[in-house]
Design a protein around this motif. Structure first.
Motif, mmCIF file in Angstrom:
data_model
loop_
_atom_site.group_PDB
_atom_site.id
_atom_site.type_symbol
_atom_site.label_atom_id
_atom_site.label_comp_id
_atom_site.label_asym_id
_atom_site.label_seq_id
_atom_site.Cartn_x
_atom_site.Cartn_y
_atom_site.Cartn_z
ATOM 1 N N TYR A 321 0.657 -1.122 -0.043
ATOM 2 C CA TYR A 321 -0.036 -0.084 0.227
ATOM 3 C C TYR A 321 0.747 1.187 -0.066
ATOM 4 O O TYR A 321 0.560 2.433 -0.440
ATOM 5 N N PHE A 322 1.986 1.208 0.549
ATOM 6 C CA PHE A 322 2.805 2.253 0.753
ATOM 7 C C PHE A 322 3.338 2.717 -0.717
ATOM 8 O O PHE A 322 3.419 4.144 -0.708
ATOM 9 N N TRP A 323 3.332 1.953 -1.725
ATOM 10 C CA TRP A 323 3.843 2.810 -3.119
ATOM 11 C C TRP A 323 2.510 3.674 -3.543
ATOM 12 O O TRP A 323 2.674 4.862 -3.939
ATOM 13 N N PRO A 324 1.220 3.464 -3.629
ATOM 14 C CA PRO A 324 0.196 4.070 -4.094
ATOM 15 C C PRO A 324 -0.059 5.160 -3.103
ATOM 16 O O PRO A 324 -0.461 6.279 -3.472
ATOM 17 N N MET A 325 0.299 5.089 -2.096
ATOM 18 C CA MET A 325 0.050 5.921 -0.737
ATOM 19 C C MET A 325 0.831 7.190 -1.098
ATOM 20 O O MET A 325 0.571 8.362 -1.041
ATOM 21 N N ALA A 326 2.126 6.873 -1.570
ATOM 22 C CA ALA A 326 3.233 7.937 -1.504
ATOM 23 C C ALA A 326 3.205 8.552 -3.184
ATOM 24 O O ALA A 326 3.151 9.713 -3.167
ATOM 25 N N PHE A 333 -7.933 11.114 -4.607
ATOM 26 C CA PHE A 333 -7.582 9.478 -5.122
ATOM 27 C C PHE A 333 -7.457 8.508 -4.088
ATOM 28 O O PHE A 333 -6.749 7.609 -4.241
ATOM 29 N N SER A 334 -8.472 8.563 -3.158
ATOM 30 C CA SER A 334 -8.623 7.407 -2.276
ATOM 31 C C SER A 334 -8.809 6.206 -2.684
ATOM 32 O O SER A 334 -8.062 5.160 -2.553
ATOM 33 N N GLN A 335 -9.881 6.043 -3.447
ATOM 34 C CA GLN A 335 -10.286 4.918 -4.201
ATOM 35 C C GLN A 335 -9.348 4.417 -4.845
ATOM 36 O O GLN A 335 -8.931 3.136 -5.153
ATOM 37 N N GLU A 336 -8.484 5.223 -5.579
ATOM 38 C CA GLU A 336 -7.584 4.526 -6.716
ATOM 39 C C GLU A 336 -6.367 4.369 -5.902
ATOM 40 O O GLU A 336 -5.499 3.332 -6.528
ATOM 41 N N TYR A 554 -1.593 15.255 -13.815
ATOM 42 C CA TYR A 554 -1.494 14.261 -12.503
ATOM 43 C C TYR A 554 -0.747 12.965 -12.880
ATOM 44 O O TYR A 554 -0.276 12.264 -12.001
ATOM 45 N N MET A 555 -0.880 12.570 -14.057
ATOM 46 C CA MET A 555 -0.002 11.213 -14.519
ATOM 47 C C MET A 555 1.561 11.611 -14.364
ATOM 48 O O MET A 555 2.315 10.714 -13.748
#
Length: 594
Positions: A321-326, A333-336, A554-555
């Protein structure tokens, strides 16, 4: 092989879902994080999870439900105050640049995207009208403007810094600049935005690194004097932080605390107090959102049951989870973030199947099944279990992308899994046959086996969607960016593998193969060569992020955040732990106003 091969560890202990608690203390949570982040040298021993699912005995702090109406009111009021302050600043002024810089460094710029674009667009028009000349502006202002504009994708020619060379365009930077500490720090920060062929920025990096290193030592050992209103001790620490954590290559949340101190001690504007207050409140809000996401993704992981059925594989949900969190730090983008954790999880699981469990024949059959996207009867049960989980996750993401964007990314995502498994299989064949590939041959395959291309394809599907001609063109233009990131990751991984892991050739590394091709090259020489390759990849990434490009801004920011996070994953201490990740996780998940 995958996203962080160097962080391999197999956890034999099964962890329950995260449970949020109102009574957990700060010290207990810090100890929980410290225990869960570690690294073992050997892959043939019981492993401690690098960042495993939090144990039931060490629950996380409060989630969003712990915020009161008073807090929400305070956050909204402070946000309005900061927006007012941003709106009234004179565009094109040094103060507007300092304000934009502060918003970015504090990690609160996502609240002010329109205002930031307006400020920087005006600055770009002014700079273009002046012919991108330094004019009579200070080095600090010119370098700050250059960095801010390039970070947002605006092209500003690097030769603007030629005016600061000896005799205005000489061969070296003017030695008088060595006394301008704030100008030097800004120039050093700007040098990290370079692209290929911009020699003046390479010269600037060398010049500022030498000058700032000397100044840092001087400031730290001259006693508690004051320079420009700031204590010499604080200034020395700030200089060292600039050298070790350049803003362009660091995560804002990771460097924001040191900048807050600088902001308080040096920026004498009316807006500094409000900015600092919003940053602290926003960090609390973001942390609670992240905690709630961890709770939900932990329930998904527990319900999926792979930790029980594939006991040989890693169980490191917090790390995954750390990857998308950072990377996707905007709260919207919570759901993403939760959705992206799922394919990242499967990258690690499949990596373990290839590295730890499967025979070459089984893995060949598995790779063929992934290519056909057909779970054949001949697959072993554990592979069938994995395939079913992968199919469910892929279908879920495709359905969400279709509902949100209208396109169907099924073929795109299936192909990305097939490419990943094919790369894993090539590496498995090399290892099984004891084949030693050339350094370039290894790197071409290893870039794919990082899983970066796959992760970016899923990010594109979730954030951009679409499979029409325009969206596919955007994805093709995005491929170069993901290739640069994958190369950075693989080479950073291999630097760690060569020095810290003592893998003894289990996976091989670019350093190993490069030294075999160049027998006269020392280990230190090979490592320096790899560091230069990482620098070149950053230059390619910087070029990809400049306008015009066909993918949303944002990408580009998500891609840069991925590259920025990579060094955190490979800086092991003498105990083979990742202290910077521990500290970063604490900074995000612990409420700073507590």
């Amino acid at each position: 092989m995958a996203l962080s091969r160097a962080c391999f560890s197999c956890s034999q202990q099964q962890f329950p879902p995260v449970r949020l608690s109102r009574s957990i203390s700060r010290s207990n949570f810090q100890n929980s994080i410290s225990r869960s982040i570690g690294h073992d040298k050997c892959r043939d021993a019981p492993y401690q999870a690098v960042a495993s699912s939090p144990k039931e005995s060490s629950p996380l702090p409060n989630g969003l439900d712990n915020f009161t109406d008073c807090f929400e009111s305070l956050h909204a009021r402070t946000l309005r105050e900061v927006r007012h302050l941003v709106g009234k600043v004179e565009k094109g002024s040094l103060e507007s640049l300092l304000m934009a810089d502060a918003l970015q460094r504090l990690g609160i710029d996502y609240h002010f995207e329109e205002e930031m674009q307006s400020l920087l667009r005006e600055q770009f028009f002014i700079s273009t009208f002046d012919g991108h000349r330094a004019s009579n502006n200070s080095l600090h202002e010119v370098a700050l403007c250059f960095r801010l504009l390039r970070q947002e994708g605006y092209y500003v020619p690097a030769d603007i810094f030629e005016d600061f060379k000896k005799n205005n365009g000489g061969c070296a930077f003017d030695p008088k600049l060595s006394k301008d500490v704030f100008g030097l720090m800004s120039l050093h920060e700007a040098s990290h935005l370079g692209t290929h062929g911009e020699g003046v920025l390479d010269e600037a990096a060398d010049f500022t690194r030498t000058a700032l290193s000397g100044l840092a030592d001087k400031f730290l050992y001259v006693g508690n004097n004051h320079i420009n209103g700031m204590s010499s001790q604080l200034l020395g620490e700030l200089v060292r932080n600039t050298l070790s954590n350049p803003i362009h290559k660091s995560l804002p949340r990771f460097t924001s605390k040191s900048f807050e101190v600088y902001l308080k001690g040096h920026y004498h504007y009316e807006w500094t107090g409000a900015f600092r207050e919003l940053a602290i409140l926003d960090a609390d809000l973001t942390a609670s959102i992240n905690q709630t996401e961890i709770q939900q993704i932990s329930k998904w992981w527990s319900d999926l049951g792979l930790a029980n059925e594939l006991k040989f594989a890693r169980d490191q949900l917090l790390k995954w989870y750390f990857w998308p969190m950072a990377v996707l730090r905007d709260p919207k983008f919570s759901q993403e973030r939760m959705d992206m954790t799922k394919p990242i999880t499967m990258v690690y699981i499949i990596d373990d199947i290839f590295d730890v469990r499967g025979t070459l024949d089984e893995l060949t059959l598995f790779a063929e099944a992934i290519t056909r996207w057909e779970c054949v009867e001949e697959l072993p049960d554990y592979m069938k279990t994995c395939f079913r989980a992968l199919g469910g996750i892929t279908n879920e993401i495709c359905l969400k992308a279709y509902k949100k964007h209208g396109g169907n990314p099924t073929d795109l995502l299936r192909k990305s899994w097939a490419n990943l498994c094919d790369a894993f299989l090539v590496e498995k064949r090399w290892f099984t046959s004891r084949h030693s590939p050339s350094a370039d041959e290894y790197l071409n395959i290893a870039i794919v086996s990082t899983g970066v291309h796959l992760a970016m394809a899923h990010s594109f599907a979730l954030l951009c969607g679409g499979t029409n001609k325009q969206s596919l063109q955007a994805l093709n233009s995005f491929t170069g960016m993901s290739a640069s990131i994958a190369k950075i990751l693989r080479l950073w991984d291999d630097l760690g593998s060569a020095k810290d892991e003592n893998q003894e050739g289990h996976d091989g590394s670019y350093v190993d193969y490069y030294m075999k091709e160049n027998p006269s090259c020392s280990l230190e020489g090979a490592r320096d060569h790899v560091k230069e390759m990482i620098s070149d990849s950053w230059k390619s990434l910087n070029r990809e992020c400049l306008f015009p490009h066909q993918f949303p801004p944002y990408m580009a920011k998500a891609s840069l955040n991925t590259a920025r996070m990579i060094p955190l994953m490979y800086e092991y201490d003498e105990n083979h732990r990742l202290p910077r990740i521990e500290e970063y996780m604490k900074s995000l998940l612990l409420k700073r106003s507590a």
